[in-house]
Design an enzyme around this catalytic site. Sequence first.
Site, PDB file in Angstrom:
ATOM      1  N   MET A  87       6.882  31.844  24.016  1.00 37.74           N
ATOM      2  CA  MET A  87       7.163  31.485  25.406  1.00 37.74           C
ATOM      3  C   MET A  87       5.881  31.362  26.235  1.00 37.74           C
ATOM      4  O   MET A  87       4.805  31.776  25.813  1.00 37.74           O
ATOM      5  CB  MET A  87       8.096  32.514  26.033  1.00 37.74           C
ATOM      6  CG  MET A  87       9.454  32.596  25.353  1.00 37.74           C
ATOM      7  SD  MET A  87      10.533  33.855  26.060  1.00 37.74           S
ATOM      8  CE  MET A  87      10.885  33.148  27.678  1.00 37.74           C
ATOM      9  N   HIS A  88       6.035  30.796  27.420  1.00 28.29           N
ATOM     10  CA  HIS A  88       5.032  30.800  28.502  1.00 28.29           C
ATOM     11  C   HIS A  88       3.826  29.878  28.285  1.00 28.29           C
ATOM     12  O   HIS A  88       3.076  29.632  29.216  1.00 28.29           O
ATOM     13  CB  HIS A  88       4.490  32.210  28.762  1.00 28.29           C
ATOM     14  CG  HIS A  88       5.507  33.290  28.789  1.00 28.29           C
ATOM     15  ND1 HIS A  88       6.610  33.253  29.612  1.00 28.29           N
ATOM     16  CD2 HIS A  88       5.605  34.452  28.079  1.00 28.29           C
ATOM     17  CE1 HIS A  88       7.328  34.353  29.424  1.00 28.29           C
ATOM     18  NE2 HIS A  88       6.757  35.076  28.501  1.00 28.29           N
ATOM     19  N   ASP A 123      11.550  32.413  22.016  1.00 25.69           N
ATOM     20  CA  ASP A 123      11.652  33.169  20.766  1.00 25.69           C
ATOM     21  C   ASP A 123      12.488  34.431  20.894  1.00 25.69           C
ATOM     22  O   ASP A 123      13.247  34.778  19.981  1.00 25.69           O
ATOM     23  CB  ASP A 123      10.268  33.489  20.200  1.00 25.69           C
ATOM     24  CG  ASP A 123       9.332  34.163  21.202  1.00 25.69           C
ATOM     25  OD1 ASP A 123       9.743  34.436  22.349  1.00 25.69           O
ATOM     26  OD2 ASP A 123       8.172  34.409  20.838  1.00 25.69           O
TER      27      ASP A 123
END
Length: 489
Positions: free
Chosen positions: A79-80, A238
């Site tokens: 992520m991110h 995830d």
Amino acid sequence: MKTYIGIDVGTSALKLLLVRADGKILASRSETYPVLYPQNGWSEQNPADWLAALKRGMPELLKGQDARSVGGLSFGGQMHGLVVLDKDDNVIRPCILWNDGRTEEQTEYLNTTVGKDVLSRRTANIAFAGFTAPKLLWLKEHEPDNFAKIKRVCLPKDYLVYMLTGTHSTDYSDASGTLLLDVRHKRWSSEMLDLCGIDISQLPRLYESYEPVGPLKPEYVKLWGLCENTAVAAGAGDNAASAIGTGAAEHGDTTISLGTSGTVFIAQDTFGVDSKNALHSFCHANGKYHLMGCILSAAACNSWWMNILNSTDFIGEQAETEELLGKNSVYFLPYLTGERSPHNDVNARGAFIGMSPMTTRKAMTLAVLEGVAFALRDCVEVAKSNGIDIRKTRVCGGGAKSELWCKILANVLGVSIERLAVEHGASYGAAILAMVADGAYKDVSNAVTALVHTNGTINPSPDLTRAYQLKYAAFRAIYPALKDVYKIL
């Protein structure tokens, strides 16, 4: 019977899983790629490496299999990460990863000048250094020429979806970690876009994780021998994908991940926000919501320690340490790359405390496992303060293979640990999302009930739980004592 492919776009490797519609694992494949560290505290990756890994791994996954039976594929992804493309769909610069710590100033600006209350009202979360919005602000300030070139903003898995389908998409669970999404109302926050200097046309269209986003491009159908109508689902971040893969789909279901990072994931039927914003309030891959505490280094701590010991024998190093459970006088702070929940401190670092001339290698090895468990308990304690009662949890990730670590967790947390019959985390969850997208199951809950099973439980011991309660009280005192030292360092 149809088959489905789940793909986990991890930090160190891309993991592919071929799963039959009844849940039977037919094949798996892992393709590694490097992480770039251009400066201390920075962490980047080349998106082209993910695509190259997918092109290498897919033929190997399908070798000896009936590729025409594949009904769909989907992704779980780290992520991110900030991936930016220009008008010609070229990657402008390497992806800034989730564990990158360069945005301390931007995070501080968001949390103090803009204000945590404002951020929480707009997005249900406050700023953490790894989130996407602070990275956009950093890019705008430090690489204005690159910022000016941006045509599309992507998250890691969504870059691959775009390359495979031509659809600029993301799902709500992954978008929740950008600090650009109004999580409660499931829409991009116009105030946050204005703040970051981004137009909504640069952001992807939002989907539920199990929704199909478009067919594969003909070149990939031909390359891998798939059917033209192979469904590609939007996928999930995830942690949300792993939660689906471990069965955390109903209200109150909890999963702890011992991957590179560590998470405490709590499924929720309705939207809610932690009053202290120490837990993330995100959308779930089943169309609902979840709360999540995240520590930046979990199994990564054990890998680091094994490298220090120049050992690859994880189980051997943990042998004969059980007699020290609850008695170890050595403590370890697992903040190798800073910490997120609950401290939100990019300056925090790992530390061993309590060593003496009598300290052994075994004691330090055990301290690493216990330190991660204590840090995860920090997240559980925040959940308790919000009225959430966790009695049991499932554990996933590489660290879940260690029975000793699961036993430590059970007693540090005082909860039962359910072990999974099949544990492939995000890639298995992604395959389940692909099944739902293709209509093999009517919804995520039905798929999880049919496909996710446990094969044993580790229950806490009252005596050991009491011993760890005392040790946890000592652990909680260490970070506050070192906080100002970290700033000096």
